[in-house]
Design a protein around this motif. Structure first.
Motif: not given
Length: 122
Positions: A10-30
């Motif tokens: 997203g859009l954030v001002q300098a000095g700000g914070s964010l949390r990015l997430s990435c979820a994996a799905s599907g035929s996952i063994f490891s």
């Protein structure tokens, strides 16, 4: 088939914070290594941070002390907490995972997310 879904940019001002997430799905063994890369306009894609299945981490020098990578193995999810953001952190952030599927348990595939845009205003 393994898919990655990213969120949190997203859009954030300098000095700000964010949390990015990435979820994996599907035929996952490891899942072995998970990481975040970024690509700013006109620049090459670069590694931001990585984390192994055992929890060892590494960071680009430019983000050390400001960004923190973590993972939730139960949810097949990797996070990037970005703090003290600077305008030069503006980029598309991509998730990257090395995963073995149930269909092929002997070889790791490298899978990329679609990217999430982080814009830091001064």
């Amino acid at each position: 088939q393994v898919q990655l879904v990213e969120s949190g940019g997203g859009l954030v001002q300098a000095g700000g914070s964010l949390r990015l997430s990435c979820a994996a799905s599907g035929s996952i063994f490891s899942i072995n290594r998970m990481g975040w890369y970024r690509q700013a306009p006109g620049k090459q894609r670069e590694l931001v941070a990585g984390i192994t299945s055992g929890g060892s981490t590494n960071y680009a020098d430019s983000v050390k002390g400001r960004f923190t990578i973590s993972r939730d193995n139960a949810k097949n999810t990797v996070y990037l907490h970005v703090n003290s953001l600077k305008p030069e952190d503006t980029a598309v952030y991509y998730c990257n995972v090395h995963v073995r599927s149930f269909e092929d348990r002997y070889n790791y595939l490298e899978v990329w997310g679609q990217g999430t845009l982080v814009t830091v205003s001064s």
